[in-house]
Motif scaffolding. Structure first.
Motif, PDB file in Angstrom:
ATOM      1  N   UNK A 267      36.356 102.960  51.661  1.00 26.14           N
ATOM      2  CA  UNK A 267      34.894 102.846  51.752  1.00 26.14           C
ATOM      3  C   UNK A 267      34.379 101.509  51.229  1.00 26.14           C
ATOM      4  N   UNK A 268      35.272 100.642  50.707  1.00 28.02           N
ATOM      5  CA  UNK A 268      34.820  99.354  50.179  1.00 28.02           C
ATOM      6  C   UNK A 268      34.341  98.412  51.286  1.00 28.02           C
ATOM      7  N   UNK A 269      35.063  98.367  52.396  1.00 27.84           N
ATOM      8  CA  UNK A 269      34.717  97.444  53.483  1.00 27.84           C
ATOM      9  C   UNK A 269      33.517  97.995  54.262  1.00 27.84           C
ATOM     10  N   UNK A 270      32.812  97.140  54.995  1.00 25.06           N
ATOM     11  CA  UNK A 270      31.679  97.618  55.793  1.00 25.06           C
ATOM     12  C   UNK A 270      32.091  98.712  56.790  1.00 25.06           C
ATOM     13  N   UNK A 272      31.804  99.063  59.824  1.00 24.32           N
ATOM     14  CA  UNK A 272      32.402  98.621  61.094  1.00 24.32           C
ATOM     15  C   UNK A 272      33.931  98.617  61.054  1.00 24.32           C
ATOM     16  N   UNK A 273      34.516  98.634  59.857  1.00 21.54           N
ATOM     17  CA  UNK A 273      35.979  98.615  59.738  1.00 21.54           C
ATOM     18  C   UNK A 273      36.586 100.015  59.566  1.00 21.54           C
ATOM     19  N   UNK A 274      35.747 101.029  59.416  1.00 20.72           N
ATOM     20  CA  UNK A 274      36.260 102.383  59.148  1.00 20.72           C
ATOM     21  C   UNK A 274      37.076 102.894  60.329  1.00 20.72           C
ATOM     22  N   UNK A 275      38.289 103.336  60.036  1.00 23.45           N
ATOM     23  CA  UNK A 275      39.214 103.884  61.048  1.00 23.45           C
ATOM     24  C   UNK A 275      39.611 102.873  62.119  1.00 23.45           C
ATOM     25  N   UNK A 276      39.488 101.577  61.793  1.00 21.14           N
ATOM     26  CA  UNK A 276      39.969 100.522  62.688  1.00 21.14           C
ATOM     27  C   UNK A 276      41.362 100.092  62.222  1.00 21.14           C
ATOM     28  N   UNK A 277      42.116  99.408  63.087  1.00 25.60           N
ATOM     29  CA  UNK A 277      43.526  99.133  62.804  1.00 25.60           C
ATOM     30  C   UNK A 277      43.712  97.695  62.321  1.00 25.60           C
ATOM     31  N   UNK A 334      44.537 100.379  49.600  1.00 25.01           N
ATOM     32  CA  UNK A 334      44.615 100.991  48.265  1.00 25.01           C
ATOM     33  C   UNK A 334      43.527 102.061  48.100  1.00 25.01           C
ATOM     34  N   UNK A 335      43.684 102.866  47.055  1.00 28.71           N
ATOM     35  CA  UNK A 335      42.734 103.976  46.865  1.00 28.71           C
ATOM     36  C   UNK A 335      41.325 103.500  46.583  1.00 28.71           C
ATOM     37  N   UNK A 336      41.196 102.272  46.048  1.00 33.55           N
ATOM     38  CA  UNK A 336      39.847 101.756  45.784  1.00 33.55           C
ATOM     39  C   UNK A 336      39.221 101.122  47.025  1.00 33.55           C
ATOM     40  N   UNK A 337      39.944 101.145  48.157  1.00 32.85           N
ATOM     41  CA  UNK A 337      39.424 100.593  49.398  1.00 32.85           C
ATOM     42  C   UNK A 337      39.769  99.141  49.643  1.00 32.85           C
ATOM     43  N   UNK A 338      40.407  98.487  48.648  1.00 35.75           N
ATOM     44  CA  UNK A 338      40.854  97.107  48.887  1.00 35.75           C
ATOM     45  C   UNK A 338      42.084  97.126  49.786  1.00 35.75           C
ATOM     46  N   UNK A 339      42.418  95.964  50.349  1.00 35.08           N
ATOM     47  CA  UNK A 339      43.534  95.859  51.281  1.00 35.08           C
ATOM     48  C   UNK A 339      44.583  94.919  50.710  1.00 35.08           C
ATOM     49  N   UNK A 351      45.441  90.557  47.631  1.00 40.62           N
ATOM     50  CA  UNK A 351      44.496  91.694  47.630  1.00 40.62           C
ATOM     51  C   UNK A 351      43.154  91.199  48.148  1.00 40.62           C
ATOM     52  N   UNK A 352      42.630  91.923  49.157  1.00 44.99           N
ATOM     53  CA  UNK A 352      41.367  91.548  49.779  1.00 44.99           C
ATOM     54  C   UNK A 352      40.316  92.578  49.398  1.00 44.99           C
ATOM     55  N   UNK A 353      39.201  92.088  48.891  1.00 44.25           N
ATOM     56  CA  UNK A 353      38.087  92.954  48.477  1.00 44.25           C
ATOM     57  C   UNK A 353      36.833  92.508  49.210  1.00 44.25           C
ATOM     58  N   UNK A 354      35.802  93.362  49.131  1.00 41.55           N
ATOM     59  CA  UNK A 354      34.536  93.047  49.771  1.00 41.55           C
ATOM     60  C   UNK A 354      33.399  93.290  48.787  1.00 41.55           C
ATOM     61  N   UNK A 355      32.496  92.324  48.713  1.00 45.10           N
ATOM     62  CA  UNK A 355      31.257  92.477  47.920  1.00 45.10           C
ATOM     63  C   UNK A 355      30.101  92.042  48.785  1.00 45.10           C
ATOM     64  N   UNK A 356      29.038  92.835  48.776  1.00 43.90           N
ATOM     65  CA  UNK A 356      27.861  92.465  49.568  1.00 43.90           C
ATOM     66  C   UNK A 356      27.236  91.174  49.049  1.00 43.90           C
TER      67      UNK A 356
END
Length: 356
Positions: A267-270, A272-277, A334-339, A351-356
């Motif tokens: 759920x960390x990423x926007x 638009x990325x949910x359930x995308x490959x 990862x469980x925190x939503x990072x990649x 490790x890739x994270x997202x911040x608004x």
């Protein structure tokens, strides 16, 4: 071992709002990843024959241990409960209660005979390394690569996606005619199996493409060696019409070495990325101009059709000088939503994270 200041994290380019950091380094040859219930990241390798365990320290740094070595290409890893399964060509080893024993790893349970996978000799040294995934049905899914670049072969034995019960029983052919898949995952909603595939070599710079495959029915045929990337092979078509076979879900680029893939379930990423490959493309080795060396996203519509490929993590391929800085091999949510993205060349995990 690459010093941390030489890991090229500063070269990475990501969409707006995303950041990259070095999650761990000093992990030569790091490839496929799996996560334990307590958050330990396990990483397999190919040439170096090791399996690593990477754990977080309270101060946010990481500690890396070698938990197995001297194995033949222990590339495939999958966690089931507290047990780590390691697929090293034809050997299958199960390390029980592994996270509680990282400093004193017990002897693994030997499951090689039960799985009965082809040996490296059976493969003739070709495409014998494995990827492993846990299906929503509790089964272990893996690949059996092609035993040559392209040739006549036993199509019930090679160029397959297969699954097993965790004890190695009940082998099932999920798909035939998939030349060399080193990445697969099940759609989190439809539970369909998807897989990356590496196309054949020595048929030109731009053919065939690597491909993404969607398996809708058990045992369906995806066409190799007769057809690759949806078109007839110039040498081995044998008069077959490619419409006989399941067409690729997407073309991923010529010789890009499409490997590890995961659906983004965090759920960390926007949204638009949910359930995308997310797909790691390790990069070409025999193409005149380099291609790959990045992470792309295959975007799906509501019917599960791929609508576009998005370049997501770039910057590792230097086109002007035809060189590269690292080779992404696997992705892990990862469980925190990072990649996490493993870099085999530098022995690092980003490790890739997202911040608004």
């Amino acid at each position: 071992m690459t010093p941390p200041d030489q890991v090229p994290v500063g070269a990475l380019r990501l969409p707006p709002g995303f950041q990259a950091e070095v999650f761990a380094h000093g992990i030569p040859g790091a490839r496929m990843m799996a996560e334990g219930p307590n958050g330990t990241i396990f990483a397999g390798t190919r040439a170096i024959g090791r399996v690593y365990a990477i754990s977080r320290n309270p101060d946010g740094t990481t500690r890396t241990r070698i938990i197995a070595q001297g194995l033949a290409q222990p590339n495939g890893l999958v966690m089931i409960g507290n047990s780590l399964y390691v697929l090293a060509v034809n050997r299958v080893l199960r390390y029980d209660n592994i996270e509680a024993n990282l400093d004193n790893v017990p002897a693994p349970v030997e499951l090689t005979q039960a799985f009965g996978l082809p040996t490296d000799a059976d493969h003739g040294g070709n495409h014998s390394w494995k990827f492993a995934a846990l299906g929503p049905d509790g089964r272990i899914y893996t690949n059996v690569g092609m035993n040559c670049n392209i040739c006549e072969t036993d199509r019930d034995r090679f160029a397959l996606l297969v699954s097993f019960n965790p004890d190695g029983s009940d082998r099932r052919i999920e798909a035939r005619g998939v030349r060399n898949s080193v990445g697969m995952a099940h759609h989190p909603v439809t539970r369909e199996l998807w897989a990356t595939n590496n196309g054949r070599d020595w048929a030109g710079n731009d053919w065939p493409n690597d491909t993404l495959h969607r398996v809708r029915r058990m045992g369906e045929d995806h066409g190799f060696p007769f057809c690759s990337s949806g078109s007839a092979d110039p040498q081995f078509n044998a008069g077959r019409n490619c419409s006989e076979f399941v067409q690729p879900a997407a073309l991923l680029g010529p010789h890009v070495a499409s490997l590890g893939m995961r659906f983004y379930t965090g759920t960390m990423f926007p949204e638009a990325y949910r359930n995308q490959i997310f797909i790691a493309r390790r990069g070409s080795w025999n193409r005149e101009r380099l291609t790959g060396y990045d992470v792309v996203v295959a975007h799906l519509d509501a019917q599960g059709n791929v609508t576009r490929l998005e370049e997501f993590m770039t910057g590792l391929r230097d086109d002007a000088n035809q060189r590269f800085l690292d080779r992404p091999v696997d992705v892990h949510v990862m469980r925190d939503g990072s990649l996490l993205v493993s870099g085999e060349q530098m022995g690092a995990i980003y490790r890739i994270t997202y911040r608004r």
